[in-house]
Design a protein around this motif. Structure first.
Motif, PDB file in Angstrom:
ATOM      1  N   HIS A   1      36.300  47.697  52.196  1.00  0.00           N
ATOM      2  CA  HIS A   1      37.233  47.721  51.069  1.00  0.00           C
ATOM      3  C   HIS A   1      37.106  46.444  50.235  1.00  0.00           C
ATOM      4  O   HIS A   1      37.139  46.506  48.998  1.00  0.00           O
ATOM      5  CB  HIS A   1      38.671  47.882  51.563  1.00  0.00           C
ATOM      6  N   ILE A   2      36.971  45.317  50.899  1.00  0.00           N
ATOM      7  CA  ILE A   2      36.795  44.049  50.181  1.00  0.00           C
ATOM      8  C   ILE A   2      35.497  44.083  49.380  1.00  0.00           C
ATOM      9  O   ILE A   2      35.451  43.619  48.236  1.00  0.00           O
ATOM     10  CB  ILE A   2      36.813  42.854  51.163  1.00  0.00           C
TER      11      ILE A   2
ATOM     12  N   GLY B   1      33.656  45.721  42.062  1.00  0.00           N
ATOM     13  CA  GLY B   1      34.333  46.109  40.833  1.00  0.00           C
ATOM     14  C   GLY B   1      34.860  47.530  40.822  1.00  0.00           C
ATOM     15  O   GLY B   1      35.182  48.057  39.757  1.00  0.00           O
ATOM     16  N   LEU B   2      34.964  48.166  41.994  1.00  0.00           N
ATOM     17  CA  LEU B   2      35.452  49.535  42.045  1.00  0.00           C
ATOM     18  C   LEU B   2      36.881  49.649  41.519  1.00  0.00           C
ATOM     19  O   LEU B   2      37.233  50.627  40.874  1.00  0.00           O
ATOM     20  CB  LEU B   2      35.379  50.061  43.491  1.00  0.00           C
TER      21      LEU B   2
ATOM     22  N   THR C   1      41.444  49.766  37.325  1.00  0.00           N
ATOM     23  CA  THR C   1      42.818  50.085  37.729  1.00  0.00           C
ATOM     24  C   THR C   1      43.652  48.819  37.856  1.00  0.00           C
ATOM     25  O   THR C   1      44.841  48.828  37.543  1.00  0.00           O
ATOM     26  CB  THR C   1      42.827  50.855  39.062  1.00  0.00           C
ATOM     27  N   PHE C   2      43.038  47.726  38.300  1.00  0.00           N
ATOM     28  CA  PHE C   2      43.769  46.462  38.400  1.00  0.00           C
ATOM     29  C   PHE C   2      44.092  45.921  37.017  1.00  0.00           C
ATOM     30  O   PHE C   2      45.172  45.373  36.784  1.00  0.00           O
ATOM     31  CB  PHE C   2      42.960  45.445  39.200  1.00  0.00           C
TER      32      PHE C   2
ATOM     33  N   PHE D   1      45.835  52.056  41.125  1.00  0.00           N
ATOM     34  CA  PHE D   1      45.609  50.815  41.872  1.00  0.00           C
ATOM     35  C   PHE D   1      46.515  50.737  43.083  1.00  0.00           C
ATOM     36  O   PHE D   1      46.080  50.328  44.162  1.00  0.00           O
ATOM     37  CB  PHE D   1      45.826  49.591  40.970  1.00  0.00           C
ATOM     38  N   TRP D   2      47.760  51.121  42.932  1.00  0.00           N
ATOM     39  CA  TRP D   2      48.708  51.026  44.048  1.00  0.00           C
ATOM     40  C   TRP D   2      48.368  52.029  45.145  1.00  0.00           C
ATOM     41  O   TRP D   2      48.610  51.761  46.326  1.00  0.00           O
ATOM     42  CB  TRP D   2      50.139  51.180  43.557  1.00  0.00           C
ATOM     43  N   ILE D   3      47.804  53.157  44.790  1.00  0.00           N
ATOM     44  CA  ILE D   3      47.347  54.117  45.804  1.00  0.00           C
ATOM     45  C   ILE D   3      46.231  53.488  46.620  1.00  0.00           C
ATOM     46  O   ILE D   3      46.241  53.523  47.859  1.00  0.00           O
ATOM     47  CB  ILE D   3      46.888  55.429  45.137  1.00  0.00           C
ATOM     48  N   TYR D   4      45.261  52.891  45.950  1.00  0.00           N
ATOM     49  CA  TYR D   4      44.168  52.203  46.651  1.00  0.00           C
ATOM     50  C   TYR D   4      44.704  51.036  47.486  1.00  0.00           C
ATOM     51  O   TYR D   4      44.282  50.828  48.619  1.00  0.00           O
ATOM     52  CB  TYR D   4      43.130  51.672  45.666  1.00  0.00           C
TER      53      TYR D   4
END
Length: 141
Positions: free
Chosen positions: A63-64, A70-71, A75-76, A112-115
């Protein structure tokens, strides 16, 4: 959200990304579980906890690496712009700020919050597995 003149849902591709973010640590956990149970003479609880800690730890590193690659960049950026706009509108009116914030959530989504929830849950499972393993392991020494 608009893409090449067409209205596109902000949630397009989220299900596939979420499946990847969830399945990868599970596969790595399975590999660690099979390897540890074949190579070590641990009990099933210790084997499970060690595999949880290591598998989901590697998943967290994945995930990091997705973040670094840049995935989640787009969204960020949406979240940062939303918060910036909220504070700009807050200087005008609280009601306006909250209404615009809510409208932005409806139009831009909360991808973003889902991820972020998936990543944090993965990290917590890893920490739990490692903590449980070491608690049991050092108690038996």
């Amino acid at each position: 959200m608009e893409y090449e003149g067409k209205e596109v849902s902000p949630y397009k591709g989220v299900i596939g990304s979420c499946i990847l973010l969830i399945v990868f640590p599970l596969v790595i956990y399975g590999i660690f579980y099979a390897t540890i149970s074949n190579l070590q003479n641990l009990g099933p609880v210790q084997t499970n906890n060690a595999a949880l800690g290591l598998g989901f730890g590697v998943g967290f590193l994945f995930h990091i690496s997705c973040i670094i690659a840049g995935l989640f960049k787009g969204t960020f950026k949406v979240v940062i712009n939303r918060v910036r706009t909220f504070f700009e509108n807050l200087s005008l009116s609280k009601k306006l700020a909250f209404r615009c914030y809510w409208d932005d959530i409806k139009s831009e989504g909360v991808v973003f919050w889902i991820y972020f929830i998936i990543i944090v849950a993965n990290l917590m499972v890893s920490i739990y597995g490692l903590y449980s393993f070491f608690t049991i392991y050092f108690a038996n020494l």
